[in-house]
Design a protein around this motif. Structure first.
Motif, PDB file in Angstrom:
ATOM      1  N   GLU A 137     -69.973  -9.629  34.795  1.00 40.78           N
ATOM      2  CA  GLU A 137     -69.310  -9.513  36.096  1.00 40.78           C
ATOM      3  C   GLU A 137     -68.069  -8.662  35.903  1.00 40.78           C
ATOM      4  OE1 GLU A 137     -70.331 -13.740  38.289  1.00 40.78           O
ATOM      5  OE2 GLU A 137     -68.249 -13.297  37.757  1.00 40.78           O
ATOM      6  N   SER A 192     -64.576  -6.904  37.633  1.00 40.45           N
ATOM      7  CA  SER A 192     -63.640  -6.959  38.762  1.00 40.45           C
ATOM      8  C   SER A 192     -62.301  -6.400  38.302  1.00 40.45           C
ATOM      9  CB  SER A 192     -63.466  -8.408  39.241  1.00 40.45           C
ATOM     10  OG  SER A 192     -62.924  -9.184  38.192  1.00 40.45           O
ATOM     11  N   LEU A 237     -65.699   0.181  43.101  1.00 36.95           N
ATOM     12  CA  LEU A 237     -65.412  -1.258  43.143  1.00 36.95           C
ATOM     13  C   LEU A 237     -64.021  -1.486  43.716  1.00 36.95           C
ATOM     14  CD1 LEU A 237     -66.700  -3.993  42.255  1.00 36.95           C
ATOM     15  CD2 LEU A 237     -65.358  -3.792  40.154  1.00 36.95           C
ATOM     16  N   LYS A 291     -60.673  -3.582  44.929  1.00 37.42           N
ATOM     17  CA  LYS A 291     -59.841  -4.647  44.354  1.00 37.42           C
ATOM     18  C   LYS A 291     -60.348  -6.013  44.834  1.00 37.42           C
ATOM     19  CE  LYS A 291     -55.047  -6.109  44.321  1.00 37.42           C
ATOM     20  NZ  LYS A 291     -53.681  -5.650  44.451  1.00 37.42           N
ATOM     21  N   GLU A 348     -63.179  -7.317  44.508  1.00 33.36           N
ATOM     22  CA  GLU A 348     -64.639  -7.390  44.621  1.00 33.36           C
ATOM     23  C   GLU A 348     -65.234  -7.688  43.246  1.00 33.36           C
ATOM     24  OE1 GLU A 348     -68.283  -4.443  46.017  1.00 33.36           O
ATOM     25  OE2 GLU A 348     -66.250  -3.666  46.060  1.00 33.36           O
ATOM     26  N   ILE A 349     -66.341  -8.421  43.227  1.00 35.98           N
ATOM     27  CA  ILE A 349     -67.000  -8.700  41.938  1.00 35.98           C
ATOM     28  C   ILE A 349     -68.328  -7.963  41.894  1.00 35.98           C
ATOM     29  CG2 ILE A 349     -68.080 -10.479  40.498  1.00 35.98           C
ATOM     30  CD1 ILE A 349     -65.984 -12.424  41.490  1.00 35.98           C
TER      31      ILE A 349
END
Ligand code: GLA
Length: 735
Positions: free
Chosen positions: A162, A164, A284, A286, A288-289
């Protein structure tokens, strides 16, 4: 949370310093995280400078304290970067090799340096534990969590990550692998697969040489057309069915994938697997995963046979939809009619279904489209209303008629695709993947709908939902996907490089919704043959179509290769008119999986009909052994004149052995006994030939009793040869 099974431990600096080879390996390791399954350990280590590395992936040791001594036994040349064996190789800082991850930070900087922050290991149940490890690039506030899901009994590991961040603006992800492994063996033999339509699953084994070998797909949909993501790596020497250390790997992802196998200057192997980053950099935001799909792997030290048995049992228990459930035998009309049918003809086929004795009739392509009727493959796709000429009373009258014949009814759809000759295309050109400034280019006269668009997702969901609302008794769906993505462009997306990824996520969204509402209806995953099968898709499907090529001779080879990765219960095999072999041979080959027919029953000679009717009953008798038993591949058709495969039930008191001649030259056949597998040496067995063609007799003496010990050490001759091209044996323990 239980961290005892996998607890990390400290070792002292002093111990490390006094070892001779420590400087050549990782002198500064001070924390070990052994991730253990029943037989294996994937040991991660954290260096003094907080790099997360792979210390070991191999047989589990009795004492986890000893993992810290493994690297000291290697005397390889130095690791200049000290990140050669990184657990998640990041680009742009010290790394000199193929990265698992590369990013462009919000400020435009392209370096990434991930450091270990923390980890935890949880037991999800008795058999499964999950480790998560947090890494961070503290200079940028970029975070990575690595996940390892460990299925202990099966020795299967699923890995994903994951990503982020807390940066000021969006970060561009330019590579985002699911997993990164590192091996320190002497040699590596890669088995990979290649193919095309009607020619799926051709294996190639080669010694990996220095540099990078990549297995990938850029096709978007039907991603496996040229090569699937399944592969094997045998360590030190090629693995056999029963011997050798071999890693099985696969991406659980139905879109573009990329697997890099890099043999580095120290002769070690870095394996990086994930979605393909080709044309797919991901913005992506900030907070967000970004979750990668799972990379699945399994290490066996007893050859390919054990690896596949473990993978099958994992698949049935944890992945394949209804993996331990029932399946329906069926009659499909595709090759019997192609697009040429109407209600009356189908009513006859429904009677044939009953006469054959199978569970279900499957109506294939050609039943829909009115303004642009689907009478061949160049029109109608997208218009999912029953064609009024062919089916004046709709699909529901077919479902009703099926019920009256005591059989179930299933239907073919290809909801992700559209023919330009369709109402859908004219009404919603914005739903179609195509470049605004380029000429359309078709694959089987069709284009792909843009599943990144939620409106398209609703449409696709409703194709299925409407069918079920109108026909609650509908019992089966064949979901096809014939086209690849050309001219990748979405009029819905702001960022075009998200399309390949968002397409697949959109597809999973739809399938998730379907399964929420219709959890168990069997669905076959088809893709112009075997163009799309993987363990992410199989969470929604009960079976898949391996190939449009149903020539039984070809199928023996294909089914053999598929059998390494997928259990027989998931492999749909139909008896058709392909190939020159007699009906018995075709039926015997199709029985080695989930049996179906695609023949004109009404045209069968009396004896043939009698044979298939009986074969359906025989299949009923053996299907649980085939579907749920353990598979032993006994005689490889690539190296011998005949194929022999065996399924043994859990109690080891029933087994079925399939034997097929693959070489028609003079005098070829089973000259020597075939050693059986998986039996109980102490039990005594009788062997009987089953599925005989009417009027023929067997060469096998079914009164003779053999010990399991004899059958596994000496073997048994199935007497395959001219005149006996296929022999099905039932092995039963004598009480
Ligand atoms: C694909 C499938 C076939 C059949 C046709 C129908 O080729 O693989 O089994 O369903 O489509 O058009």
């Amino acid at each position: 949370m239980n961290i005892t099974a996998l607890k990390p431990f400290k070792i002292t600096w002093a111990v490390l310093l006094c070892t001779f080879f420590s400087a050549l390996a990782h002198a500064q390791e001070n924390l070990y995280i052994p991730l253990e399954t029943q037989h294996n350990a994937l040991v991660l280590s954290v260096s003094n400078s907080h790099d997360l590395n792979i210390a070991y992936y191999g047989k589990r040791l009795n004492s986890d304290k000893e993992y810290s001594s493994v690297l000291r036994q290697y005397n390889q040349t130095g690791d200049y970067s000290q990140v050669l064996d990184a657990a998640y190789t990041s680009a742009g800082s010290r790394n000199l090799m193929e990265p698992a991850i590369s990013v462009i930070h919000a400020d435009g900087n392209t370096s990434l340096s991930l450091k270990y922050i923390s980890h935890k290991v949880e037991d999800l149940d008795e058999n499964i534990s999950q480790a998560s490890i947090k890494l961070e690039d503290t200079a940028y506030g970029f975070n990575v969590s690595l996940y390892y899901k460990l299925y202990k009994k099966e020795d299967v590991i699923e890995q994903w990550s994951e990503l982020s961040h807390n940066e000021k603006g969006p970060v561009e992800l330019t590579k985002f692998a699911s997993g990164n492994l590192y091996f320190r063996d002497a040699q590596y033999y890669l088995t990979q697969y290649h193919g095309d339509w009607a020619h799926e699953m051709n294996p190639e084994t080669s010694l990996l040489t220095h540099g990078i070998k990549t297995i990938d797909s850029k096709l978007g949909t039907r991603a496996n057309l040229f090569q699937p993501s399944v592969f094997m790596v045998a360590m030190d020497q090629p693995a056999t069915e029963d011997e050798g250390t071999v890693l099985f790997g696969a991406m659980e992802w139905s879109g573009n994938f990329k697997i890099d196998l890099e043999l580095d200057y120290r002769d070690n192997l870095r394996l990086i697997a994930g979605m393909n980053n080709y044309a797919s950099s991901y913005k992506l935001e900030k907070g967000e995963i970004f979750e990668t799909p799972k990379f699945l792997h399994l290490l066996s030290h007893n050859g390919k046979g054990e690896a596949s048995r473990k993978l099958h049992s994992w698949a049935k228990d944890y992945k394949l939809l209804d993996g331990n459930g029932e399946r329906l035998t069926l009659l499909n009309n595709w090759e019997a009619t192609y697009f040429d049918f109407e209600e009356k003809k189908l009513f006859e086929l429904l009677k044939d279904t009953k006469e054959l004795g199978v569970d279900l009739f499957l109506l294939d392509d050609g039943w829909f489209g009115n303004k642009y009727p689907r009478n061949n493959d160049d029109a109608g796709l997208g218009d999912w209303q029953a064609n009024k000429r062919k089916l004046p009373n709709g699909v529901s009258s077919l479902v009703k008629e099926a019920g009256e014949n005591g059989v179930k009814f299933g239907i073919w759809i290809e909801p992700e695709m559209v023919n330009p000759e369709s109402e859908l295309y004219h009404e919603h050109p914005e739903w179609v993947i195509k470049q605004p400034k380029r000429k359309e280019h078709y694959f089987r006269n069709q284009l792909v709908l843009d599943l990144s668009n939620p409106k398209v997702q609703d449409f696709v969901f409703n194709v299925v939902n409407d069918l079920f609302l109108e026909n609650p008794e509908l019992a089966y769906i064949k979901w096809d996907c014939n086209a690849v993505i050309y001219n990748a462009y979405s009029s819905h997306l702001d960022k075009q490089s998200h399309l390949y990824i968002d397409y697949v996520k959109g597809l999973y969204n739809v399938l998730e919704r379907i399964r929420k509402k219709y959890p168990k209806v069997p669905m076959m995953l088809c893709s112009g043959g075997g163009g799309r099968v993987d363990y992410a898709a199989l969470e929604y499907f009960t079976e898949f179509w391996p190939s449009d090529n149903t020539d039984p001779l070809e199928r023996i080879f294909m089914q053999w290769e598929y059998s390494y990765f997928y259990p027989a219960i998931s492999v749909a095999n139909h008896v058709t008119e392909w190939g020159k072999q007699p009906l018995k041979f075709r039926v015997d080959v199709a029985m080695m999986g989930k049996l179906g027919f695609d023949i004109v029953v009404g045209e069968l000679e009396q004896k043939d009909l009698q044979f298939v009717q009986h074969a359906v009953k025989t299949y009923d008798d053996i299907k649980q052994i085939v579907w749920q038993g353990d598979l032993y591949r006994l005689s490889d058709p690539k190296n011998t004149d005949f194929a022999s495969l065996m399924y043994v039930n859990e109690e080891k008191d029933q087994a079925v052995v399939f034997n097929y001649l693959v070489n028609n030259r003079y005098g070829q056949g089973s000259k020597r006994p075939v050693k059986l597998g998986g039996l109980d040496p102490e039990k005594r067995y009788r062997i009987q030939e089953i599925n005989l063609y009417p009027g023929t007799s067997s060469y096998i003496d079914s009164n003779q009793v053999y010990s399991g010990d004899f059958l596994m050490k000496i073997g048994f001759n199935p007497k395959v040869g001219k005149g006996k091209e296929s022999v099905l044996l039932k092995v039963e323990a004598v009480r």
